[in-house]
Write a protein that holds these residues in place. Structure first.
Motif, PDB file in Angstrom:
ATOM      1  N   ALA A 126       0.886  -1.105   0.272  1.00 16.48           N
ATOM      2  CA  ALA A 126       0.181   0.084  -0.183  1.00 16.48           C
ATOM      3  C   ALA A 126       0.936   1.236   0.102  1.00 16.48           C
ATOM      4  N   VAL A 127       1.963   1.222   0.638  1.00 16.06           N
ATOM      5  CA  VAL A 127       2.890   2.392   0.866  1.00 16.06           C
ATOM      6  C   VAL A 127       3.453   2.509  -0.767  1.00 16.06           C
ATOM      7  N   GLU A 128       3.899   1.210  -1.104  1.00 19.76           N
ATOM      8  CA  GLU A 128       4.634   1.433  -2.441  1.00 19.76           C
ATOM      9  C   GLU A 128       3.564   1.796  -3.538  1.00 19.76           C
ATOM     10  N   LEU A 129       2.208   1.463  -3.580  1.00 20.91           N
ATOM     11  CA  LEU A 129       1.547   1.981  -4.335  1.00 20.91           C
ATOM     12  C   LEU A 129       1.053   3.314  -4.418  1.00 20.91           C
ATOM     13  N   THR A 130       0.894   3.943  -3.008  1.00 23.00           N
ATOM     14  CA  THR A 130       0.703   5.149  -3.094  1.00 23.00           C
ATOM     15  C   THR A 130       1.677   6.205  -3.499  1.00 23.00           C
ATOM     16  N   LEU A 131       2.948   5.835  -3.391  1.00 23.59           N
ATOM     17  CA  LEU A 131       4.077   6.714  -3.551  1.00 23.59           C
ATOM     18  C   LEU A 131       4.077   6.534  -5.150  1.00 23.59           C
ATOM     19  N   ALA A 132       3.767   5.415  -5.783  1.00 24.81           N
ATOM     20  CA  ALA A 132       4.021   5.292  -7.174  1.00 24.81           C
ATOM     21  C   ALA A 132       2.673   6.110  -7.981  1.00 24.81           C
ATOM     22  N   GLN A 133       1.521   6.146  -7.213  1.00 24.84           N
ATOM     23  CA  GLN A 133       0.458   6.952  -8.022  1.00 24.84           C
ATOM     24  C   GLN A 133       1.051   8.501  -8.078  1.00 24.84           C
ATOM     25  N   GLY A 134       1.801   8.981  -7.185  1.00 21.93           N
ATOM     26  CA  GLY A 134       2.348  10.264  -7.345  1.00 21.93           C
ATOM     27  C   GLY A 134       1.483  11.180  -7.032  1.00 21.93           C
ATOM     28  N   LYS A 135       0.305  11.167  -6.590  1.00 24.69           N
ATOM     29  CA  LYS A 135      -1.074  11.981  -6.025  1.00 24.69           C
ATOM     30  C   LYS A 135      -0.732  12.567  -4.752  1.00 24.69           C
ATOM     31  N   THR A 136      -0.003  11.619  -3.780  1.00 25.07           N
ATOM     32  CA  THR A 136      -0.078  11.738  -2.410  1.00 25.07           C
ATOM     33  C   THR A 136       1.311  11.561  -1.952  1.00 25.07           C
ATOM     34  N   ILE A 137       2.150  12.639  -1.757  1.00 22.39           N
ATOM     35  CA  ILE A 137       3.641  12.460  -1.541  1.00 22.39           C
ATOM     36  C   ILE A 137       3.930  13.598  -0.450  1.00 22.39           C
ATOM     37  N   PRO A 138       4.580  12.971   0.758  1.00 22.31           N
ATOM     38  CA  PRO A 138       4.816  13.967   1.737  1.00 22.31           C
ATOM     39  C   PRO A 138       5.880  15.311   1.482  1.00 22.31           C
ATOM     40  N   ARG A 139       5.844  16.161   2.232  1.00 23.23           N
ATOM     41  CA  ARG A 139       6.552  17.478   1.805  1.00 23.23           C
ATOM     42  C   ARG A 139       8.199  16.952   1.788  1.00 23.23           C
ATOM     43  N   ASP A 140       8.447  16.264   2.644  1.00 18.84           N
ATOM     44  CA  ASP A 140      10.029  15.950   2.650  1.00 18.84           C
ATOM     45  C   ASP A 140      10.425  15.253   1.337  1.00 18.84           C
ATOM     46  N   LEU A 141       9.471  14.693   0.720  1.00 18.35           N
ATOM     47  CA  LEU A 141       9.776  13.938  -0.590  1.00 18.35           C
ATOM     48  C   LEU A 141       9.654  14.703  -1.559  1.00 18.35           C
ATOM     49  N   GLY A 142       9.147  15.975  -1.725  1.00 22.07           N
ATOM     50  CA  GLY A 142       8.996  16.855  -2.635  1.00 22.07           C
ATOM     51  C   GLY A 142       7.196  17.030  -2.994  1.00 22.07           C
ATOM     52  N   GLY A 143       6.328  16.494  -2.244  1.00 20.36           N
ATOM     53  CA  GLY A 143       5.046  16.586  -2.302  1.00 20.36           C
ATOM     54  C   GLY A 143       4.540  17.885  -1.556  1.00 20.36           C
ATOM     55  N   LEU A 144       3.009  17.774  -1.265  1.00 12.72           N
ATOM     56  CA  LEU A 144       2.394  18.662  -0.476  1.00 12.72           C
ATOM     57  C   LEU A 144       1.439  18.039   0.403  1.00 12.72           C
ATOM     58  N   ALA A 145       1.380  16.731   0.822  1.00  7.31           N
ATOM     59  CA  ALA A 145       0.453  15.994   1.548  1.00  7.31           C
ATOM     60  C   ALA A 145       0.774  16.182   2.868  1.00  7.31           C
ATOM     61  N   SER A 146      -0.427  15.996   3.529  1.00  5.56           N
ATOM     62  CA  SER A 146      -0.127  16.438   5.329  1.00  5.56           C
ATOM     63  C   SER A 146       0.044  14.798   5.707  1.00  5.56           C
ATOM     64  N   CYS A 147       0.338  15.045   6.944  1.00  5.99           N
ATOM     65  CA  CYS A 147       0.416  13.319   7.614  1.00  5.99           C
ATOM     66  C   CYS A 147      -0.921  12.677   7.485  1.00  5.99           C
ATOM     67  N   THR A 148      -2.254  13.498   7.779  1.00  2.00           N
ATOM     68  CA  THR A 148      -3.506  12.978   7.537  1.00  2.00           C
ATOM     69  C   THR A 148      -3.733  12.383   6.166  1.00  2.00           C
ATOM     70  N   GLU A 149      -3.382  13.092   5.111  1.00  4.02           N
ATOM     71  CA  GLU A 149      -3.766  12.796   3.728  1.00  4.02           C
ATOM     72  C   GLU A 149      -2.867  11.604   3.659  1.00  4.02           C
ATOM     73  N   MET A 150      -1.566  11.292   4.160  1.00  5.98           N
ATOM     74  CA  MET A 150      -0.880  10.378   3.588  1.00  5.98           C
ATOM     75  C   MET A 150      -1.198   9.088   4.423  1.00  5.98           C
ATOM     76  N   THR A 151      -1.770   9.269   5.474  1.00  5.64           N
ATOM     77  CA  THR A 151      -2.466   7.930   6.260  1.00  5.64           C
ATOM     78  C   THR A 151      -3.746   7.661   5.467  1.00  5.64           C
ATOM     79  N   GLN A 152      -4.520   8.665   5.022  1.00  5.66           N
ATOM     80  CA  GLN A 152      -5.695   8.480   4.288  1.00  5.66           C
ATOM     81  C   GLN A 152      -5.551   7.722   3.157  1.00  5.66           C
ATOM     82  N   ALA A 153      -4.778   7.870   2.347  1.00 16.33           N
ATOM     83  CA  ALA A 153      -4.016   7.313   1.004  1.00 16.33           C
ATOM     84  C   ALA A 153      -3.604   6.030   1.336  1.00 16.33           C
ATOM     85  N   ILE A 154      -3.008   5.718   2.377  1.00 18.19           N
ATOM     86  CA  ILE A 154      -2.193   4.539   2.464  1.00 18.19           C
ATOM     87  C   ILE A 154      -3.520   3.534   2.805  1.00 18.19           C
ATOM     88  N   CYS A 155      -4.526   3.858   3.638  1.00 17.84           N
ATOM     89  CA  CYS A 155      -5.582   3.141   4.039  1.00 17.84           C
ATOM     90  C   CYS A 155      -6.527   2.831   2.830  1.00 17.84           C
TER      91      CYS A 155
END
Length: 362
Positions: free
Chosen positions: A329-358
């Motif tokens: 699920a983590v690998e898929l979330t990152l591969a989709q490219g829509k939900t990326i955390p700030r430290d990896l160049g995206g804008l997703a919040s902690c909540t958004e990352m968690t929801q996307a993985i779920c």
């Protein structure tokens, strides 16, 4: 229904509560009901300010009796002991030594090419594990070194045959469970030391050589630590499992994490024969605490590592399968490219990352 496994969680300081709660949500989604219970206990620098205790006795007893421990982060720069050392670090150091968590395991994996500062890398090119001896080495001097008249300071590097042998066996056993290095798929242990200069590291290498005789199916390789800092940048695909003394393992772990995106995607586990403590390799980042912008990935991946360890330890395929689902699920979330955390160049919040993985777990 009483859960079969109990996990003691310590949310800790700074971003610790945010990322720990995120990891628990993901793990519960992957596990379903009735398998694992997560029970939170106080500890860390914030609790020390309130109570004078960084690891309360009740928390320690809960950790000792739990099947595993999941930790958010500990430490606040302005909360220190009289000698200037940070109080928060003492939380996991006490657990480490009291529970003999002698193997610090740091998986280093590149999920997406553009997360790495290295040129011409593809996802999966970097996939190795650093096994750091966790109870001896130079860090054994913590709190026991000498400061004489404010003029002379000494710390002693301590290595025992027992400590070197068990960490070497841990590393060889781990290599047997893996698929080898990305470059050639060979199972390989690389001993990282400074055996050309210091007798202590020559001793470490000699014990690793002795242990290697029991593992003819795993090759052994050597690198001085200064050369290793070059190799992890120039040819990381060569490595499978790297074993090192405490200080050297600590340093190269951070370098390895930087090559795959940083500390925010670096999980870790501190393991002994009977206990396991799991947390992201990053710190508490108090400057961004409470803003919902911290990445929960390292803690989520540490939680997945915890399930894998529990599954192996108890021969329970439900835990192993849940761990594999979280990783996918983590690998898929990152591969989709829509939900990326700030430290990896995206804008997703902690909540958004968690929801996307779920969502991807479902």
């Amino acid at each position: 229904m009483l859960a079969k496994y109990q996990v003691a969680t310590i949310e800790g300081d700074g971003i610790g509560p945010e990322v720990c709660q995120a990891a628990v949500l993901v793990l519960k989604e992957a596990l379903g009901e009735g398998i694992v219970s997560f029970d939170d206990f106080p500890g860390g620098a914030t609790h020390y300010v309130k109570s004078g205790q960084v690891l309360p006795p009740d928390t320690f007893e809960a950790c000792k009796n739990a099947h595993a421990m999941l930790h958010g982060a500990a430490g606040l720069p302005n909360v220190t002991y009289p000698d200037g050392t940070e109080v928060g670090n003492d939380l996991h150091l006490q657990l480490r030594f009291k529970l003999d968590l002698y193997a610090n395991v740091r998986p280093i994996r590149l999920y997406q090419a553009d997360f790495s500062p290295l040129k011409n890398r593809r996802a999966g090119d970097i996939d190795y594990v650093i096994v750091r001896e966790n109870t001896e080495g130079l860090y054994a001097s913590r709190g026991a070194g000498v400061l004489l008249r404010g003029e002379v300071a000494t710390d002693t590097l301590v290595l025992t045959r027992k400590g070197c042998e068990r960490i070497a066996r841990f590393a060889f056993d781990l290599s047997r469970k893996r698929n080898g290095a990305p470059s050639d798929h060979k199972r390989r242990i690389t001993v990282c030391d400074k055996a050309n200069i210091l007798r202590s590291y020559a001793f470490f290498r000699s014990v690793c050589d002795d242990v290697a005789k029991d593992y003819p199916d795993v090759s052994i390789d050597y690198s001085y630590v200064d050369a290793m800092t070059v190799h992890l940048v120039k040819r990381p695909e060569f490595y499978d499992v790297i074993v090192a003394e405490n200080l050297f393992g600590d340093i190269i772990s951070d370098l390895g994490a930087a090559t795959v995106g940083g500390m925010g995607i670096a999980p870790s586990g501190e393991l002994g024969d009977h206990h396991g403590l799991f947390q992201g390799a990053h710190g508490s980042a108090p400057d961004i605490a409470g803003q919902n912008i911290a990445s929960p990935l390292a803690t989520i991946l540490s939680g997945s590592f915890m399930l894998q360890w529990l599954g192996d330890r108890h021969a329970d395929p439900r835990l192993t399968e849940a761990s594999q689902r979280v990783d996918r699920a983590v690998e898929l979330t990152l591969a989709q490219g829509k939900t990326i955390p700030r430290d990896l160049g995206g804008l997703a919040s902690c909540t958004e990352m968690t929801q996307a993985i779920c969502r991807n777990l479902k």
